[in-house]
Design an enzyme around this catalytic site. Structure first.
Site, PDB file in Angstrom:
ATOM      1  N   HIS A  78      -0.822   6.345  -3.104  1.00 15.48           N
ATOM      2  CA  HIS A  78       0.144   6.541  -2.025  1.00 15.48           C
ATOM      3  C   HIS A  78      -0.552   6.849  -0.691  1.00 15.48           C
ATOM      4  O   HIS A  78      -1.678   7.359  -0.652  1.00 15.48           O
ATOM      5  CB  HIS A  78       1.107   7.670  -2.384  1.00 15.48           C
ATOM      6  CG  HIS A  78       2.093   7.288  -3.449  1.00 15.48           C
ATOM      7  ND1 HIS A  78       3.196   8.047  -3.768  1.00 15.48           N
ATOM      8  CD2 HIS A  78       2.143   6.201  -4.258  1.00 15.48           C
ATOM      9  CE1 HIS A  78       3.877   7.451  -4.736  1.00 15.48           C
ATOM     10  NE2 HIS A  78       3.258   6.325  -5.056  1.00 15.48           N
ATOM     11  N   GLU A  80      -0.059   9.116   1.563  1.00 14.71           N
ATOM     12  CA  GLU A  80      -0.388  10.523   1.853  1.00 14.71           C
ATOM     13  C   GLU A  80      -1.683  10.928   1.139  1.00 14.71           C
ATOM     14  O   GLU A  80      -2.548  11.601   1.709  1.00 14.71           O
ATOM     15  CB  GLU A  80       0.748  11.448   1.414  1.00 14.71           C
ATOM     16  CG  GLU A  80       2.096  11.143   2.066  1.00 14.71           C
ATOM     17  CD  GLU A  80       2.955  10.175   1.251  1.00 14.71           C
ATOM     18  OE1 GLU A  80       2.418   9.195   0.706  1.00 14.71           O
ATOM     19  OE2 GLU A  80       4.167  10.408   1.175  1.00 14.71           O
ATOM     20  N   CYS A 104       6.067  12.082  -2.394  1.00 15.78           N
ATOM     21  CA  CYS A 104       6.479  12.230  -3.794  1.00 15.78           C
ATOM     22  C   CYS A 104       5.899  13.541  -4.347  1.00 15.78           C
ATOM     23  O   CYS A 104       5.100  14.213  -3.687  1.00 15.78           O
ATOM     24  CB  CYS A 104       6.003  11.032  -4.605  1.00 15.78           C
ATOM     25  SG  CYS A 104       4.234  11.061  -4.944  1.00 15.78           S
ATOM     26  N   CYS A 107       1.982  13.520  -4.463  1.00 14.51           N
ATOM     27  CA  CYS A 107       1.350  13.699  -3.153  1.00 14.51           C
ATOM     28  C   CYS A 107       1.587  15.114  -2.632  1.00 14.51           C
ATOM     29  O   CYS A 107       0.718  15.682  -1.957  1.00 14.51           O
ATOM     30  CB  CYS A 107       1.864  12.663  -2.159  1.00 14.51           C
ATOM     31  SG  CYS A 107       1.209  11.016  -2.489  1.00 14.51           S
TER      32      CYS A 107
HETATM   33  N1  LIG Z   1       5.886   8.905  -0.158  1.00 14.25           N
HETATM   34  C1  LIG Z   1       5.508   7.687  -0.610  1.00 14.25           C
HETATM   35  C2  LIG Z   1       6.332   6.964  -1.424  1.00 14.25           C
HETATM   36  C3  LIG Z   1       5.906   5.733  -1.862  1.00 14.25           C
HETATM   37  N2  LIG Z   1       4.712   5.253  -1.491  1.00 14.25           N
HETATM   38  C4  LIG Z   1       4.298   3.907  -1.895  1.00 14.25           C
HETATM   39  C5  LIG Z   1       4.182   3.602  -3.341  1.00 14.25           C
HETATM   40  C6  LIG Z   1       4.602   2.167  -3.435  1.00 14.25           C
HETATM   41  O1  LIG Z   1       3.532   1.299  -3.030  1.00 14.25           O
HETATM   42  C7  LIG Z   1       5.691   2.092  -2.395  1.00 14.25           C
HETATM   43  C8  LIG Z   1       7.045   2.501  -2.917  1.00 14.25           C
HETATM   44  O2  LIG Z   1       7.539   1.492  -3.703  1.00 14.25           O
HETATM   45  P1  LIG Z   1       9.079   1.049  -3.695  1.00 14.25           P
HETATM   46  O3  LIG Z   1       9.562   1.323  -5.065  1.00 14.25           O
HETATM   47  O4  LIG Z   1       9.824   1.865  -2.645  1.00 14.25           O
HETATM   48  O5  LIG Z   1       9.035  -0.390  -3.316  1.00 14.25           O
HETATM   49  O6  LIG Z   1       5.308   3.023  -1.417  1.00 14.25           O
HETATM   50  C9  LIG Z   1       3.903   5.984  -0.657  1.00 14.25           C
HETATM   51  O7  LIG Z   1       2.788   5.531  -0.276  1.00 14.25           O
HETATM   52  N3  LIG Z   1       4.320   7.191  -0.238  1.00 14.25           N
HETATM   53 ZN   LIG Z   2       3.040  10.014  -3.380  1.00 12.65          ZN
END
Ligand SMILES: Nc1ccn([C@H]2C[C@H](O)[C@@H](COP(=O)(O)O)O2)c(=O)n1
Ligand SMILES: [Zn+2]
Length: 165
Positions: A78, A80, A104, A107
């Site tokens: 992710h 973060e 999340c 993170c």
């Molecule tokens: N706080 C976050 C939440 C999600 N991500 C990333 C992880 C995946 O590559 C994408 C989320 O996937 P989705 O199911 O919404 O298409 O974003 C992150 O970096 N930071």
């Molecule tokens: Zn995360």
């Protein structure tokens, strides 16, 4: 001549850097960027969601559904976490993190452990999910504050045309 008054705020600047970082993401559906800033308003880390180093974007799946091991979820790092890991070698105690998406639970663990004290987000679209509830519970308990970014403008336009400089 008077100075400009319509310059971007710190919040707009750092969220802008986070959003620009997200444009590096290979994730076809969701591009997330993050930017870590110290108490002197200096950028000390930035990152975006992507595969770990050495894991080729061509060899790993970007699917959202189907067999878990054939989706992106077990592999993607992710934004973060990448911003924390990419930091310039500083102690992140007291820093704040700008992120396009609310962090999340995983993170948030890294945010808390790194000493970051404030999370500034743009979207909280997973609010109410188990991941988000767990994330907020840990941030609240660890006294890491969070707030939505304050932006006076809806968008910022960048031009690579030299005539615009
Ligand atoms: N706080 C976050 C939440 C999600 N991500 C990333 C992880 C995946 O590559 C994408 C989320 O996937 P989705 O199911 O919404 O298409 O974003 C992150 O970096 N930071
Ligand atoms: Zn995360």
């Amino acid at each position: 001549m008077a100075g400009r008054t319509d310059y971007i705020s710190w919040d707009e600047y750092f969220m802008g850097v986070a959003l620009l970082s997200g444009l590096r993401s290979k994730d076809p559906s969701t591009q997330v960027g993050a930017c870590i800033v110290n108490s002197q308003n200096k950028i000390v880390g930035a990152g975006y969601n992507g595969l770990p180093m050495g894991c080729s974007d061509e060899d790993f799946p970007w699917e959202k559904t189907g067999d878990f091991l054939q989706t992106k979820y077990p592999y993607v790092c992710h934004a973060e976490l990448n911003a924390i890991l990419n930091n310039i070698g500083m102690d992140l105690t007291g820093c704040r993190i700008y992120t396009a998406l609310f962090p999340c639970n995983e993170c948030s663990k890294a945010i808390i452990q790194s000493g970051i004290k404030e999370v500034i987000f743009l979207s909280d679209k997973y609010d109410g999910t188990h991941v988000s509830i767990a994330s907020k519970r840990m941030l609240d308990t660890a006294k890491v504050s969070y707030r939505k970014v304050e932006a006076k403008r809806g968008h910022i336009q960048l031009s690579f045309d030299e005539k615009d400089v």
